[in-house]
Design a protein around this motif. Structure first.
Motif, short mmCIF file in Angstrom:
data_model
loop_
_atom_site.label_atom_id
_atom_site.label_comp_id
_atom_site.label_asym_id
_atom_site.label_seq_id
_atom_site.Cartn_x
_atom_site.Cartn_y
_atom_site.Cartn_z
N ILE A 23 -10.60 4.96 1.36
CA ILE A 23 -10.31 4.52 2.73
C ILE A 23 -8.96 5.09 3.19
O ILE A 23 -8.87 5.70 4.25
N TRP A 24 -7.90 4.93 2.37
CA TRP A 24 -6.56 5.31 2.86
C TRP A 24 -6.08 6.64 2.30
O TRP A 24 -4.99 7.10 2.64
N ARG A 25 -6.88 7.30 1.40
CA ARG A 25 -6.49 8.58 0.81
C ARG A 25 -5.10 8.55 0.18
O ARG A 25 -4.35 9.53 0.30
N HIS A 26 -4.73 7.43 -0.48
CA HIS A 26 -3.44 7.43 -1.19
C HIS A 26 -3.65 8.14 -2.52
O HIS A 26 -4.45 7.69 -3.34
N GLU A 27 -2.91 9.21 -2.74
CA GLU A 27 -3.13 10.02 -3.94
C GLU A 27 -2.99 9.21 -5.22
O GLU A 27 -3.77 9.36 -6.15
N ARG B 70 -13.47 12.48 -4.52
CA ARG B 70 -14.38 11.85 -3.56
C ARG B 70 -15.69 11.44 -4.23
O ARG B 70 -16.19 10.33 -4.05
N ALA C 138 1.10 5.25 -1.97
CA ALA C 138 0.99 6.49 -1.23
C ALA C 138 1.72 7.61 -1.94
O ALA C 138 1.26 8.73 -1.99
N ILE D 70 -9.52 2.12 -2.47
CA ILE D 70 -8.26 2.36 -1.76
C ILE D 70 -8.13 3.84 -1.45
O ILE D 70 -7.80 4.25 -0.33
N TRP D 71 -8.46 4.70 -2.43
CA TRP D 71 -8.33 6.13 -2.19
C TRP D 71 -9.32 6.58 -1.12
O TRP D 71 -9.01 7.36 -0.22
N ASP E 64 -6.10 7.53 -6.47
CA ASP E 64 -7.09 8.40 -7.13
C ASP E 64 -6.62 8.73 -8.54
O ASP E 64 -7.40 8.72 -9.50
N PHE F 266 0.84 -1.21 0.00
CA PHE F 266 0.00 0.00 0.00
C PHE F 266 0.86 1.25 0.00
O PHE F 266 0.47 2.27 -0.54
N SER F 267 2.07 1.15 0.60
CA SER F 267 2.85 2.39 0.60
C SER F 267 3.19 2.76 -0.84
O SER F 267 3.35 3.91 -1.20
#
Lengths: 54, 243, 221, 192
Positions: B81-85, B156, B6, B78-79, B88, B2-3
Motif C-alpha cells: 500500500i505505502w511502498r515503504h522499502e 510485488r 520509510a 504495508i509495502w 519489503d 509509518f515513517s
C-alpha cells in the motif's frame, strides 16, 4: 550434572540437538551474510573514492 | 510509526542498538527456559513422562511459525500500500527464518510424536498439519521471490502471495481442525497454556519470548545485510553509468 | 465499465482452450491416468478401490487444474495479448476471472461430468449419489481453478512456471480437497461438508480474482 | 497537463534492477503531433512507451492521457489460433465497435487472402498488418507504436505512413519508437 531421563531420553536429546543445529545454522548464515554484505559495501565505497580521485 | 518504515537509514541506526539487545535478552531467556525445562521441572507421567520436555522447543517454534508468517503478511501489506522499502526488506528477511523455525517445529513435533503415537507423522494432529501448510506457504513465497528477475517485481509478487496466503490461513486451520477432529480419538496430550501447571508455564513463556527475541534479532541483522547489499549494488550501478 | 471486454476475454480463452485440440481431451488424459493407473498401482481389491475412489479423483482434478493453468496467463504474456486486455479499461481481476472460468469449463467441468464413469470403475454403487458427487467435483474444481489461477498469474513471467504454480497453489487447495473428500465419504461429519465446500469455492471466487488481477498487472509491468 | 495536450508526461524516471534507465523525461503530444523516440537497443524506449500506455508504473513522474489510445507493440497480441478475421472481430466486439467494418479493414490492410489463416501460419508481415488493422477498428486519438515498421514490406510501409498522415490530419497524435528513418516528418524527437 546431565539430567537423567526415562526411556525416551534419546528422543529428547535428539530434538534439542537438532534444534541447536538448525538455530545455530540460522544464526551462522545470518551473521556471515551480514559480514559479507558489510565488507562488499566498504569495498565498493573504497572503489568509488578511488574513481573520484582519479 | 509509518515513517519509521520509510527510510532504511533510520532503520539501520535503530537496529544497530536494538538487535544486540534482542540477542542478549533472547539468549538469556532461552537459557533460563532450557535450564528449567530440562533440569528443574518435574516429569509429568500424565503427559508421557520426560518426552513432554521437548515442548520447550516445539511450542515456541509452533508459535513463531504462525507469528512470523503473519508478520511477513503485515509487512507485505504495508509495502504493497505505502511502498515503504523497509517493510519489503523486513518481509524478505522474515521468510527464510520463519521457514527455519517452521521446519524446526515439524521436526521436533515428529520426534515427540514417535514415542507418543508410535509414528513419525501423525496425520490426525491438527496443529502439525497447520504448521506443515505454513511451511509450504513459506516455501512458495521464497520460490516465487527467487524466480522473479528484478527486485521490484520480486517484492510485488511476494507481497501478493503473502497476503493471499494470510487470508487463507484461517480457512486452512479450520478445514484441518475439522479433518483431524473426525478421525482422532481424544488426544492424550493437551498442551493448552493456561490450564498447565505454573511450574511448566513460566519456562514455556520464557522460551517462547526468548525464541521470539532471537528471531527478531536475526531478522534485523538480515535486513541490515539486505540494505548494505542494495547500497553496494546502487553504487556499482552509478559507477557503470559513469555519473 | 462495460462487460464487453470481459465477455470477449472469456470467449478468447474458451476458443484458445478448445482450439488446442488436445486441450479439450486433456481432462480425458487425466481421467484415464487416475482411473487406470491407480488400480494397477494399489491393487484391485473392490473395498480399497471403493474407499480410495473419490479421493483419487480429487487429486486428479487438482493436478488437471495445475497443468492447464500454467499456459493460460503465460501464453497471454508471450503473445502480447495481456497488454491489450489490461488496456481495455475493464478491471484486470474480471479479465483474469473470465479466463480462469473458461479454462475450468474446458478442463475441470468435463472431468466432473466424467466422474460417474470413474466412480463405477472404482466399484462405487451406481446410484444417485454419483450425480451429487458430479456436482461436488464441479464445485470443488472451480475453487482449484481459481486458486491455481493465482499461482499461474504470479508465475506468468517465470520460465518453468509449472513447478512454482503447484508449490504456491498446494496450501490454497487444502480446504477444498478436505471438504470435498469429506462430503463424499458419507462418514461422520459429511452432512455439513458440502456446504463448507460451497463456502470454500465462493471464497475462492471472491478473493482469487483480485490477486490474479494484481499479479497480471505485475506481469505486464 | 499542458493545455490542449492529448497526452502529457512530466519528468518520468525508471529504474531497471539497480540501474537508472532514464530520468526526468517530459513530453506532450498535441493534436497532429508525431513524437519519435530514439535510443540504442535496451535504452528503455519500449519501457517509456509502456509507461505512456499505463502498463508500466514509472519510478518517478506521471502520465496524463485525455483521450483513448491504441497500442501496437513488438508482440502483436495475436493468439496462435486466431486468424486476422477472428482477431479483428474479437477486438471489435471487445471495444464495442461494429464488426461490420472488418472486411473493409482487412481489404485496406491487404489481408483478404490470408484472412482465414491462423496466426501460427501467418508471416511476420501479415501478423504486423493484422495488428495495425486494429488502429482502423476504432477512432482513438493517441497512437502508441513500438517500432511499427518492422517486418513490413515496401507496400506495408507505404500503407502505414499513409495511415499515420491521415490520422494526424484528423487531429490524432502519434508517439512511436523507431529505428532509422521514420519516413514522416516528426514534430520532435526524444532521445533516451
Amino acid at each position: 550434572m546431565i539430567p537423567e531421563f526415562d526411556k525416551n531420553a534419546a528422543f529428547i536429546w535428539a530434538s534439542y540437538a537438532l534444534g541447536a543445529v538448525m538455530i545455530g545454522g540460522a544464526i551462522l548464515t545470518v551473521m556471515i551474510k551480514a559480514r559479507l554484505a558489510q565488507a562488499e559495501l566498504a569495498r565498493t565505497q573504497a572503489r568509488t573514492e578511488e574513481a573520484r580521485r582519479k | 510509526m509509518f515513517s519509521w518504515f520509510a527510510n532504511p537509514h533510520r532503520f539501520l541506526t535503530l537496529s544497530s542498538w536494538l538487535a544486540p539487545i534482542c540477542y542478549a535478552l533472547g539468549a538469556l531467556l532461552i537459557a533460563w527456559g532450557l535450564w528449567q525445562g530440562l533440569w528443574i521441572v518435574p516429569k509429568d507421567e500424565y503427559q508421557g513422562g520426560d518426552i513432554m520436555r521437548v515442548m520447550f522447543l516445539h511450542v515456541p517454534a509452533a508459535w513463531l511459525a504462525m507469528a512470523s508468517y503473519m508478520g511477513m503478511a503485515v509487512m507485505s501489506f504495508i509495502w504493497f500500500i505505502w511502498r515503504h522499502e523497509v517493510a519489503d526488506i523486513a518481509a524478505k528477511a522474515i521468510a527464510p527464518l520463519g521457514a527455519t523455525w517452521t521446519a524446526l517445529c515439524l521436526v521436533t513435533g515428529s520426534i515427540w510424536g514417535k514415542p507418543t503415537w508410535g509414528t513419525w507423522w501423525q496425520w490426525d494432529d491438527a496443529r502439525m498439519m497447520s504448521v506443515l501448510f505454513m511451511f509450504f506457504l513459506f516455501l512458495g513465497y521464497m520460490a516465487l521471490r527467487g524466480a522473479m528477475d528484478t527486485r521490484q517485481k520480486a517484492a510485488r509478487a511476494g507481497a501478493i502471495l503473502a497476503m493471499v496466503g494470510a487470508i487463507n490461513v484461517p480457512l486452512i486451520k479450520f478445514s484441518v481442525d475439522l479433518f483431524t477432529s473426525l478421525h482422532q480419538d481424544a488426544s492424550v496430550i493437551t498442551v493448552d497454556g493456561p490450564k498447565m501447571a505454573a511450574v511448566y508455564l513460566w519456562p514455556l513463556l520464557a522460551s517462547g519470548l526468548g525464541h521470539s527475541l532471537l528471531f527478531a534479532g536475526l531478522v534485523m541483522t538480515l535486513m541490515q545485510a539486505e540494505i548494505w547489499q542494495r547500497r553496494a549494488a546502487q553504487i556499482r550501478a552509478r559507477l557503470i553509468a559513469g555519473d | 465499465m462495460s462487460a464487453a471486454p470481459i465477455i470477449s476475454a472469456f470467449r478468447q480463452a474458451l476458443t484458445e482452450a478448445w482450439a488446442g485440440g488436445a486441450g479439450a481431451l486433456m481432462p480425458l488424459g487425466f481421467f484415464a491416468g487416475a482411473a487406470v493407473l491407480v488400480p494397477l498401482g494399489i491393487g484391485t481389491d473392490p473395498n480399497t478401490l471403493r474407499a480410495v475412489g473419490p479421493g483419487i479423483l480429487w487429486v486428479a482434478l487438482a493436478l488437471a487444474s495445475l497443468v492447464t493453468l500454467e499456459r493460460i496467463f503465460q501464453a497471454d504474456v508471450e503473445d502480447g495479448a495481456l497488454d491489450l486486455w489490461l488496456q481495455t479499461g475493464a478491471p484486470a481481476s474480471m479479465i483474469a476471472a473470465a479466463k480462469a472460468f473458461a479454462h475450468w469449463l474446458t478442463a475441470g467441468l468435463p472431468l466432473a461430468i466424467l466422474s460417474p464413469v470413474f466412480a463405477v470403475m472404482f466399484q462405487a454403487k451406481a446410484d444417485t449419489s454419483l450425480l451429487t458427487h458430479m456436482g461436488l467435483y464441479a464445485l470443488g474444481g472451480l475453487a482449484f481453478f481459481f486458486w491455481g489461477g493465482v499461482g499461474a498469474a504470479l508465475s506468468a513471467t517465470v520460465r518453468r512456471g509449472g513447478l512454482l504454480i503447484s508449490l504456491i497453489a498446494l496450501p490454497l487447495y487444502v480446504p477444498t480437497a478436505i471438504f470435498g473428500a469429506l462430503a463424499m465419504s458419507g462418514g461422520p461429519g459429511s452432512t455439513g461438508a458440502p456446504l463448507f465446500l460451497a463456502a470454500s469455492t465462493l471464497f475462492a471466487l471472491a478473493v482469487a480474482p483480485f490477486a490474479m488481477g494484481a499479479a497480471l498487472r505485475l506481469a505486464a509491468d | 497537463m499542458s493545455i490542449g495536450a492529448l497526452l502529457s508526461a512530466t519528468d518520468l524516471g525508471m529504474i531497471r534492477g539497480e540501474r537508472i534507465l532514464f530520468r526526468n523525461v517530459s513530453l506532450a503530444a498535441h493534436a497532429g503531433d508525431a513524437i519519435v523516440l530514439r535510443g540504442a537497443n535496451g535504452a528503455g524506449k519500449t519501457t517509456l512507451l509502456r509507461i505512456l500506455a499505463g502498463l508500466t508504473r514509472p519510478e518517478t513522474g506521471k502520465v496524463d492521457r485525455s483521450a483513448p489510445h491504441h497500442w501496437i507493440a513488438h508482440r502483436e497480441g495475436l493468439k496462435p489460433h486466431e486468424t486476422p478475421f477472428t482477431h479483428l472481430g474479437l477486438w471489435a466486439r471487445a471495444w464495442g465497435t461494429s464488426a461490420g467494418q472488418i472486411d473493409a479493414v482487412l481489404d485496406k490492410m491487404a489481408l483478404i487472402r490470408p484472412s482465414g489463416v491462423s496466426a501460427r501460419h501467418l508471416s511476420a508481415g501479415q501478423r504486423r498488418r493484422t495488428a495495425l488493422g486494429r488502429l482502423l477498428l476504432q477512432e482513438r486519438p493517441i497512437w502508441l507504436l513500438d517500432e511499427p515498421l518492422t517486418a513490413l514490406d515496401a507496400d506495408g510501409r507505404e500503407l502505414l505512413l499513409g495511415m499515420i498522415s491521415e490520422h494526424r490530419m484528423r487531429g490524432g497524435a502519434i508517439i512511436a519508437a523507431i529505428h532509422g528513418d521514420a519516413g514522416f516528418d516528426s514534430t520532435c524527437e526524444v532521445m533516451i
